[in-house]
Enzyme design. Structure first.
Site, PDB file in Angstrom:
ATOM      1  N   ASP A 240       0.830  -1.205   0.000  1.00 30.46           N
ATOM      2  CA  ASP A 240       0.000   0.000   0.000  1.00 30.46           C
ATOM      3  C   ASP A 240       0.867   1.260   0.000  1.00 30.46           C
ATOM      4  O   ASP A 240       1.979   1.258   0.525  1.00 30.46           O
ATOM      5  CB  ASP A 240      -0.917  -0.013   1.238  1.00 30.46           C
ATOM      6  CG  ASP A 240      -2.103   0.913   1.076  1.00 30.46           C
ATOM      7  OD1 ASP A 240      -2.367   1.387  -0.053  1.00 30.46           O
ATOM      8  OD2 ASP A 240      -2.774   1.179   2.087  1.00 30.46           O
TER       9      ASP A 240
ATOM     10  N   ASN B  17     -11.061  -2.486  -5.548  1.00 36.78           N
ATOM     11  CA  ASN B  17     -10.251  -1.549  -6.340  1.00 36.78           C
ATOM     12  C   ASN B  17     -10.895  -1.173  -7.684  1.00 36.78           C
ATOM     13  O   ASN B  17     -10.476  -0.209  -8.323  1.00 36.78           O
ATOM     14  CB  ASN B  17      -8.823  -2.081  -6.560  1.00 36.78           C
ATOM     15  CG  ASN B  17      -7.956  -2.029  -5.312  1.00 36.78           C
ATOM     16  OD1 ASN B  17      -7.087  -2.872  -5.108  1.00 36.78           O
ATOM     17  ND2 ASN B  17      -8.164  -1.030  -4.460  1.00 36.78           N
TER      18      ASN B  17
ATOM     19  N   ARG C 157      -5.250  -1.545   8.917  1.00 37.46           N
ATOM     20  CA  ARG C 157      -6.462  -2.309   8.613  1.00 37.46           C
ATOM     21  C   ARG C 157      -6.149  -3.438   7.639  1.00 37.46           C
ATOM     22  O   ARG C 157      -5.090  -3.460   7.020  1.00 37.46           O
ATOM     23  CB  ARG C 157      -7.563  -1.398   8.062  1.00 37.46           C
ATOM     24  CG  ARG C 157      -7.173  -0.619   6.837  1.00 37.46           C
ATOM     25  CD  ARG C 157      -8.333   0.198   6.277  1.00 37.46           C
ATOM     26  NE  ARG C 157      -7.870   1.110   5.267  1.00 37.46           N
ATOM     27  CZ  ARG C 157      -7.517   2.381   5.489  1.00 37.46           C
ATOM     28  NH1 ARG C 157      -7.609   2.902   6.681  1.00 37.46           N
ATOM     29  NH2 ARG C 157      -7.064   3.138   4.490  1.00 37.46           N
TER      30      ARG C 157
END
Ligand code: IPE
Ligand code: IPE
Ligand code: MG
Length: 249
Positions: A28, A76, A200
């Site tokens: 990420d 996504n 997360r």
């Protein structure tokens, strides 16, 4: 491939007899990496490919049996069409360019996710790379593509229902459910890494990470190096895993 100099001191700290069998990574921060440089988001994704190569090489080098990379989630698709299209193009480029390197490192490609919903040229390239690396006996590189853990659980339940329809009532237990996930046959991840500081799971391997050790770094994915991966393993080896019991101390 250009290999980064390896931090030998860090490498020596790794106990090769207690390696995680499976490392999973939520890659990420590509967009933020690009934004900081006033570049388009896709430049971040492009730079992220370099980090993929580093993570793959570092894992194979120490002998990690399974490395799973979260490359594209079912959520996504919510991104702008142009970004999704460019991501699919980058994936195709990666697959084509990487076959020789994967074979050189004896790495076998695997995929998890609703693969058949990806654009046809991507599915074709994936099938080709799966076939071309099928005989490799070293690390399994698992790409999570169009992956969502809830979708995976729904698909598993659906399969079990089909089975029950054919065979009559079946009794479901944990191993049976595991055997109907996309990850059937793979060990559960021992170590889950997430870059860019987000705390997360983003719908990643919810079932499989039940007892994974979590390791989060502020480093954005394009800046992730072999050193980061080794550091994560060193830290992992210092953890005491208790699985709900009382542990050793
Ligand atoms: C991760 O980077 C790559 C994918 C999800 C494909 P992001 O694109 O999520 O980057 P940020 O989180 O916006 O910085
Ligand atoms: C998770 O990152 C998905 C991948 C790394 C492919 P996201 O950037 O999509 O997750 P959120 O939106 O921050 O939870
Ligand atoms: Mg993100």
């Amino acid at each position: 491939m250009k290999t980064e100099p390896v931090d030998q001191d860090l490498l020596k700290q790794i106990d090769l007899d207690r390696l995680p069998k499976h490392i999973a990574i939520i890659m990420d921060g590509n967009g933020r990496w690009a934004k900081r440089r006033r570049l388009p988001r896709i430049a971040g994704h492009r730079a992220g490919i370099r980090a993929v190569r580093q993570a793959v090489e570092a894992s194979a080098r120490v002998g990690i049996p399974y490395l799973t990379l979260y490359a594209f989630s079912v959520e996504n698709w919510k991104r702008p069409h142009t970004e999704v299209k460019l991501l699919m193009g980058l994936l195709r480029q990666y697959l084509k360019k990487e076959i020789n390197e994967l074979n050189r490192q004896n790495i076998r490609l695997e995929v998890i996710g609703r693969i058949n919903e990806l654009p046809k040229p991507v599915v074709d390239d994936l099938k080709n790379t799966l076939e071309e690396t099928r005989k490799n006996t070293g690390m399994r590189l698992v790409l999570a593509l169009n992956y969502g853990a809830r979708a995976e659980l729904v698909d598993a339940v659906q399969e079990l229902l089909e089975k029950a329809k054919q065979n009559g009532a079946i009794k479901v237990d944990e191993s049976m459910l595991s055997e109907h996930l996309y990850t059937r046959g793979f060990p559960d991840p021992d170590l889950l890494i997430r870059t860019s500081g987000e705390l997360r799971l983003s719908n990643f391997l919810l079932w499989q990470v039940a007892y994974a050790e979590l390791w989060v770094t502020e480093t954005l994915w394009p800046d992730f190096t072999q050193k980061d991966l080794f550091q994560a393993i060193v830290d992992f080896q210092k953890r005491e895993r208790r699985y709900g019991g009382l542990g050793l101390s």
